[in-house]
Design a protein around this motif. Structure first.
Motif, mmCIF file in Angstrom:
data_model
loop_
_atom_site.group_PDB
_atom_site.id
_atom_site.type_symbol
_atom_site.label_atom_id
_atom_site.label_comp_id
_atom_site.label_asym_id
_atom_site.label_seq_id
_atom_site.Cartn_x
_atom_site.Cartn_y
_atom_site.Cartn_z
ATOM 1 N N ARG A 73 -2.110 0.114 37.782
ATOM 2 C CA ARG A 73 -1.161 0.431 37.530
ATOM 3 C C ARG A 73 0.076 -0.975 38.623
ATOM 4 N N MET A 74 -0.788 -0.900 39.793
ATOM 5 C CA MET A 74 0.551 -1.831 40.912
ATOM 6 C C MET A 74 0.697 -3.158 40.297
ATOM 7 N N LYS A 75 -0.319 -3.450 39.370
ATOM 8 C CA LYS A 75 0.111 -5.617 38.852
ATOM 9 C C LYS A 75 0.827 -5.099 37.694
ATOM 10 N N ASP A 76 1.194 -4.629 36.549
ATOM 11 C CA ASP A 76 1.553 -4.364 35.231
ATOM 12 C C ASP A 76 3.118 -3.197 35.447
ATOM 13 N N THR A 77 3.817 -4.814 36.096
ATOM 14 C CA THR A 77 5.647 -4.558 35.992
ATOM 15 C C THR A 77 6.156 -4.465 35.280
ATOM 16 N N SER A 78 5.601 -4.340 33.620
ATOM 17 C CA SER A 78 5.890 -4.088 32.109
ATOM 18 C C SER A 78 6.155 -2.803 31.798
ATOM 19 N N ARG A 79 6.004 -1.653 33.081
ATOM 20 C CA ARG A 79 6.041 -0.268 32.617
ATOM 21 C C ARG A 79 6.872 0.460 34.264
ATOM 22 N N ASP A 80 7.213 1.490 34.139
ATOM 23 C CA ASP A 80 7.146 1.883 35.150
ATOM 24 C C ASP A 80 6.764 3.258 35.192
ATOM 25 N N ARG A 81 5.423 2.839 35.715
ATOM 26 C CA ARG A 81 4.606 3.629 36.212
ATOM 27 C C ARG A 81 4.217 4.497 37.221
ATOM 28 N N ASP A 82 4.116 6.047 37.753
ATOM 29 C CA ASP A 82 4.443 6.753 38.973
ATOM 30 C C ASP A 82 3.151 6.283 39.356
ATOM 31 N N ILE A 83 3.273 5.799 40.539
ATOM 32 C CA ILE A 83 2.830 5.619 41.332
ATOM 33 C C ILE A 83 1.569 6.613 42.671
ATOM 34 N N VAL A 84 0.059 6.664 42.746
ATOM 35 C CA VAL A 84 -0.015 7.988 43.053
ATOM 36 C C VAL A 84 -1.482 7.180 43.796
ATOM 37 N N SER A 85 -1.760 8.656 44.803
ATOM 38 C CA SER A 85 -3.647 7.854 45.660
ATOM 39 C C SER A 85 -4.332 7.783 44.415
ATOM 40 N N ILE A 86 -5.251 7.538 44.869
ATOM 41 C CA ILE A 86 -6.969 6.729 44.143
ATOM 42 C C ILE A 86 -6.877 9.475 44.583
ATOM 43 N N ASP A 87 -6.741 9.624 45.227
ATOM 44 C CA ASP A 87 -7.008 11.094 45.046
ATOM 45 C C ASP A 87 -6.813 11.531 43.987
ATOM 46 N N ALA A 88 -4.991 11.113 43.858
ATOM 47 C CA ALA A 88 -4.124 11.793 42.653
ATOM 48 C C ALA A 88 -5.013 11.649 41.503
ATOM 49 N N ILE A 89 -5.187 10.127 40.997
ATOM 50 C CA ILE A 89 -6.052 9.529 40.406
ATOM 51 C C ILE A 89 -7.182 10.582 39.450
ATOM 52 N N LYS A 90 -8.197 10.644 40.490
ATOM 53 C CA LYS A 90 -9.370 10.875 39.838
ATOM 54 C C LYS A 90 -9.301 12.835 39.751
ATOM 55 N N LYS A 91 -7.817 13.170 40.190
ATOM 56 C CA LYS A 91 -7.312 14.508 39.755
ATOM 57 C C LYS A 91 -7.207 14.313 38.571
ATOM 58 N N GLU A 92 -6.072 13.504 37.856
ATOM 59 C CA GLU A 92 -5.602 13.112 36.536
ATOM 60 C C GLU A 92 -6.782 13.297 35.977
#
Ligand code: ATP
Ligand code: MG
Length: 196
Positions: free
Chosen positions: A131-150
């Motif tokens: 998510r951090m590297k991909d500048t082609s998209r406007d993704r929400d940047i969230v914590s690793i813990d939030a990614i685990k929840k997702e």
């Protein structure tokens, strides 16, 4: 004409769905299988553009009723495709202001009637970096813990889809640098595993 096989691919943003499905499509075409990929969010965006939405990543900020209407329109368009394999690239849920909203609510499932659900997963740290590297998209940047929840919410939403449709779930790991392996696992899961 035989019925299309409808393969729904889900996973959280940045897990690599679109990268993998384009590879899967290449592999199926090489086997002379007629296949198409529909990116659910892109089809919703095409409908939303008629109402003045300018960016695909603005969709998830619309109200739930607006998203619901666009979802049904997209599902109907996809249901009318006649290829042997119809692949749908989508999200099991969307993070909206109101909370986690299903990407595959009952009305959408009834229209699509998927034959199989594939959940793409990766290590949370890898998803974070993608998510951090991909500048082609406007993704929400969230914590690793939030990614685990997702990832957990994705499996929860997907089990309900599986029960409602009576269709299996296959989990596919998208390890860093191993897109081809993930794509092969999907093609093999469809039973097209003769040859390479
Ligand atoms: P979204 O739901 O937001 O559309 P997505 O799941 O479709 O996300 P992609 O756009 O396919 O995700 O991939 C996100 C980024 O991760 C891209 O920059 C892609 O090149 C990269 N990526 C995907 N899979 C891998 C992998 N196995 N190794 C390294 N990079 C990867
Ligand atoms: Mg994508």
């Amino acid at each position: 004409m035989a019925e299309s096989r409808k393969v729904v691919i889900v996973g959280i943003p940045g897990v690599g769905k679109t990268t993998i499905v384009s590879k899967v499509l290449e592999m199926l075409k090489a086997k002379k299988i007629s296949a198409s990929v529909s990116i659910f969010g892109t089809i919703m965006f095409e409908e939303a553009k008629k109402n003045g939405i300018k960016n695909r990543d603005e969709l998830r900020k619309l109200s739930v009723p607006e998203q619901k209407k666009l979802q049904s329109m997209a599902a109907r368009r996809i249901a009318s495709i006649n290829d042997d394999v119809v692949i749908v690239d989508t999200h099991a849920f969307i993070s909206t202001k109101e909370g986690f909203y299903p990407g595959l609510p009952h009305n959408v499932l009834e229209i699509l009637m998927p034959d199989i659900f594939i959940m793409i997963t990766s290590r949370p740290e890898e998803i974070y970096n993608r998510r951090m590297k991909d500048t082609s998209r406007d993704r929400d940047i969230v914590s690793i813990d939030a990614i685990k929840k997702e990832l957990d919410v994705t499996s929860a939403m997907l089990s309900t889809c599986s029960i409602l449709c009576g269709s299996p779930i296959k989990m596919v790991l998208n390890s860093e640098g191993k897109v081809d392996e993930a794509a092969k696992a999907i093609v093999n899961g469809m039973g097209y595993n003769n040859g390479s």
